[in-house]
Design a protein around this motif. Structure first.
Motif, PDB file in Angstrom:
ATOM      1  N   GLN A  19       0.820  -1.211   0.000  1.00  0.00           N
ATOM      2  CA  GLN A  19       0.000   0.000   0.000  1.00  0.00           C
ATOM      3  C   GLN A  19       0.857   1.266   0.000  1.00  0.00           C
ATOM      4  O   GLN A  19       0.559   2.228  -0.703  1.00  0.00           O
ATOM      5  CB  GLN A  19      -0.928   0.022   1.231  1.00  0.00           C
ATOM      6  CG  GLN A  19      -2.010  -1.003   1.213  1.00  0.00           C
ATOM      7  CD  GLN A  19      -3.149  -0.599   0.292  1.00  0.00           C
ATOM      8  OE1 GLN A  19      -3.297   0.568  -0.052  1.00  0.00           O
ATOM      9  NE2 GLN A  19      -3.939  -1.564  -0.112  1.00  0.00           N
ATOM     10  N   VAL A  20       1.934   1.253   0.798  1.00  0.00           N
ATOM     11  CA  VAL A  20       2.818   2.412   0.852  1.00  0.00           C
ATOM     12  C   VAL A  20       3.515   2.609  -0.491  1.00  0.00           C
ATOM     13  O   VAL A  20       3.599   3.727  -1.008  1.00  0.00           O
ATOM     14  CB  VAL A  20       3.851   2.265   1.997  1.00  0.00           C
ATOM     15  CG1 VAL A  20       4.950   3.309   1.890  1.00  0.00           C
ATOM     16  CG2 VAL A  20       3.154   2.379   3.337  1.00  0.00           C
ATOM     17  N   ASN A  21       4.024   1.525  -1.079  1.00  0.00           N
ATOM     18  CA  ASN A  21       4.672   1.638  -2.387  1.00  0.00           C
ATOM     19  C   ASN A  21       3.700   2.103  -3.456  1.00  0.00           C
ATOM     20  O   ASN A  21       4.080   2.824  -4.374  1.00  0.00           O
ATOM     21  CB  ASN A  21       5.294   0.302  -2.798  1.00  0.00           C
ATOM     22  CG  ASN A  21       6.521  -0.024  -1.981  1.00  0.00           C
ATOM     23  OD1 ASN A  21       7.162   0.865  -1.434  1.00  0.00           O
ATOM     24  ND2 ASN A  21       6.843  -1.303  -1.887  1.00  0.00           N
ATOM     25  N   PHE A  24       2.932   6.046  -2.494  1.00  0.00           N
ATOM     26  CA  PHE A  24       4.058   6.966  -2.329  1.00  0.00           C
ATOM     27  C   PHE A  24       4.280   7.812  -3.571  1.00  0.00           C
ATOM     28  O   PHE A  24       4.431   9.033  -3.489  1.00  0.00           O
ATOM     29  CB  PHE A  24       5.342   6.203  -1.986  1.00  0.00           C
ATOM     30  CG  PHE A  24       6.557   7.076  -1.961  1.00  0.00           C
ATOM     31  CD1 PHE A  24       6.779   7.921  -0.897  1.00  0.00           C
ATOM     32  CD2 PHE A  24       7.453   7.074  -3.015  1.00  0.00           C
ATOM     33  CE1 PHE A  24       7.896   8.737  -0.873  1.00  0.00           C
ATOM     34  CE2 PHE A  24       8.563   7.890  -2.997  1.00  0.00           C
ATOM     35  CZ  PHE A  24       8.785   8.725  -1.921  1.00  0.00           C
ATOM     36  N   TRP A  25       4.321   7.198  -4.737  1.00  0.00           N
ATOM     37  CA  TRP A  25       4.632   7.943  -5.952  1.00  0.00           C
ATOM     38  C   TRP A  25       3.515   8.912  -6.319  1.00  0.00           C
ATOM     39  O   TRP A  25       3.764   9.968  -6.887  1.00  0.00           O
ATOM     40  CB  TRP A  25       4.950   6.997  -7.103  1.00  0.00           C
ATOM     41  CG  TRP A  25       6.246   6.287  -6.846  1.00  0.00           C
ATOM     42  CD1 TRP A  25       6.414   4.970  -6.553  1.00  0.00           C
ATOM     43  CD2 TRP A  25       7.547   6.880  -6.795  1.00  0.00           C
ATOM     44  NE1 TRP A  25       7.742   4.705  -6.330  1.00  0.00           N
ATOM     45  CE2 TRP A  25       8.465   5.858  -6.474  1.00  0.00           C
ATOM     46  CE3 TRP A  25       8.029   8.170  -6.982  1.00  0.00           C
ATOM     47  CZ2 TRP A  25       9.820   6.086  -6.360  1.00  0.00           C
ATOM     48  CZ3 TRP A  25       9.391   8.393  -6.859  1.00  0.00           C
ATOM     49  CH2 TRP A  25      10.267   7.368  -6.549  1.00  0.00           C
ATOM     50  N   GLY A  26       2.293   8.592  -5.980  1.00  0.00           N
ATOM     51  CA  GLY A  26       1.198   9.535  -6.214  1.00  0.00           C
ATOM     52  C   GLY A  26       1.347  10.774  -5.354  1.00  0.00           C
ATOM     53  O   GLY A  26       1.182  11.906  -5.838  1.00  0.00           O
ATOM     54  N   GLY A  29       4.416  12.734  -6.669  1.00  0.00           N
ATOM     55  CA  GLY A  29       4.114  13.442  -7.913  1.00  0.00           C
ATOM     56  C   GLY A  29       3.198  14.629  -7.686  1.00  0.00           C
ATOM     57  O   GLY A  29       3.381  15.695  -8.280  1.00  0.00           O
ATOM     58  N   LEU A  30       2.218  14.470  -6.834  1.00  0.00           N
ATOM     59  CA  LEU A  30       1.306  15.570  -6.533  1.00  0.00           C
ATOM     60  C   LEU A  30       2.028  16.690  -5.792  1.00  0.00           C
ATOM     61  O   LEU A  30       1.768  17.870  -6.044  1.00  0.00           O
ATOM     62  CB  LEU A  30       0.126  15.059  -5.715  1.00  0.00           C
ATOM     63  CG  LEU A  30      -1.052  15.989  -5.562  1.00  0.00           C
ATOM     64  CD1 LEU A  30      -1.593  16.420  -6.921  1.00  0.00           C
ATOM     65  CD2 LEU A  30      -2.142  15.311  -4.770  1.00  0.00           C
ATOM     66  N   SER A  31       2.944  16.352  -4.919  1.00  0.00           N
ATOM     67  CA  SER A  31       3.729  17.374  -4.215  1.00  0.00           C
ATOM     68  C   SER A  31       4.612  18.146  -5.188  1.00  0.00           C
ATOM     69  O   SER A  31       4.733  19.375  -5.090  1.00  0.00           O
ATOM     70  CB  SER A  31       4.593  16.737  -3.133  1.00  0.00           C
ATOM     71  OG  SER A  31       3.797  16.124  -2.167  1.00  0.00           O
ATOM     72  N   ASP A  69      -6.188   9.533  -9.170  1.00  0.00           N
ATOM     73  CA  ASP A  69      -4.764   9.687  -9.425  1.00  0.00           C
ATOM     74  C   ASP A  69      -4.391  11.156  -9.187  1.00  0.00           C
ATOM     75  O   ASP A  69      -5.244  12.001  -8.940  1.00  0.00           O
ATOM     76  CB  ASP A  69      -4.405   9.242 -10.835  1.00  0.00           C
ATOM     77  CG  ASP A  69      -5.175  10.004 -11.906  1.00  0.00           C
ATOM     78  OD1 ASP A  69      -6.229  10.562 -11.586  1.00  0.00           O
ATOM     79  OD2 ASP A  69      -4.700  10.016 -13.060  1.00  0.00           O
ATOM     80  N   ALA A  70      -3.100  11.457  -9.249  1.00  0.00           N
ATOM     81  CA  ALA A  70      -2.626  12.791  -8.890  1.00  0.00           C
ATOM     82  C   ALA A  70      -3.166  13.855  -9.835  1.00  0.00           C
ATOM     83  O   ALA A  70      -3.605  14.921  -9.396  1.00  0.00           O
ATOM     84  CB  ALA A  70      -1.102  12.815  -8.882  1.00  0.00           C
ATOM     85  N   THR A  71      -3.166  13.595 -11.125  1.00  0.00           N
ATOM     86  CA  THR A  71      -3.654  14.603 -12.070  1.00  0.00           C
ATOM     87  C   THR A  71      -5.162  14.781 -11.954  1.00  0.00           C
ATOM     88  O   THR A  71      -5.674  15.883 -12.153  1.00  0.00           O
ATOM     89  CB  THR A  71      -3.265  14.228 -13.507  1.00  0.00           C
ATOM     90  OG1 THR A  71      -3.759  12.913 -13.798  1.00  0.00           O
ATOM     91  CG2 THR A  71      -1.759  14.263 -13.686  1.00  0.00           C
TER      92      THR A  71
END
Length: 129
Positions: A19-21, A24-26, A29-31, A69-71
């Motif tokens: 779950q963390v993996n 994390f990238w989302g 990327g959002l940050s 998702d981030a976008t």
């Protein structure tokens, strides 16, 4: 907590790592997207910073609660405040003022104690002759 509830009292570390993996990238990327947006707004002028700060203040909660998702969360933050820009700005400003006042109130006793302690120790110490 989710793993604890789903597995009836047992915590599966593999599930937590997955779950963390996965998330994390989302978040990363959002940050980065938030940072780039604010930097571009600062480079343009002062007014766009105020306009871009409002969606950037609510983009992380949108990302967490809607599980997009981030976008998608980034674009949703703009569409969410489109009609209520002033009210959202006032809400963010009020929360900022509230956090500042509360941090001052909770830091005041520690500051008073530090100054009192510093004053008491400076009076009791005498310089050598």
């Amino acid at each position: 907590m989710k793993s604890y509830e789903e597995n009836r009292g047992l915590v599966q570390l593999q599930d937590i790592r997955a779950q963390v993996n996965h998330s994390f990238w989302g978040f990363f990327g959002l940050s980065v997207l938030k940072f780039l947006t604010i930097i571009v707004a600062v480079m343009i002028c002062c007014f766009p910073v105020l306009y871009f700060m409002i969606p950037m203040a609510i983009v992380m909660p949108i990302y967490v609660f809607t599980k997009q998702d981030a976008t998608g969360a980034y674009s949703e933050s703009y569409s969410l405040i489109r009609d209520e820009l002033l009210m959202t700005f006032l809400t963010v400003l009020l929360l900022f003022i509230l956090v500042m006042v509360l941090s001052f109130v909770f830091a005041l006793p520690a500051t008073m104690y530090t100054y009192l302690k510093m004053g008491l120790f400076s009076v009791t110490s005498t310089p050598p002759l």
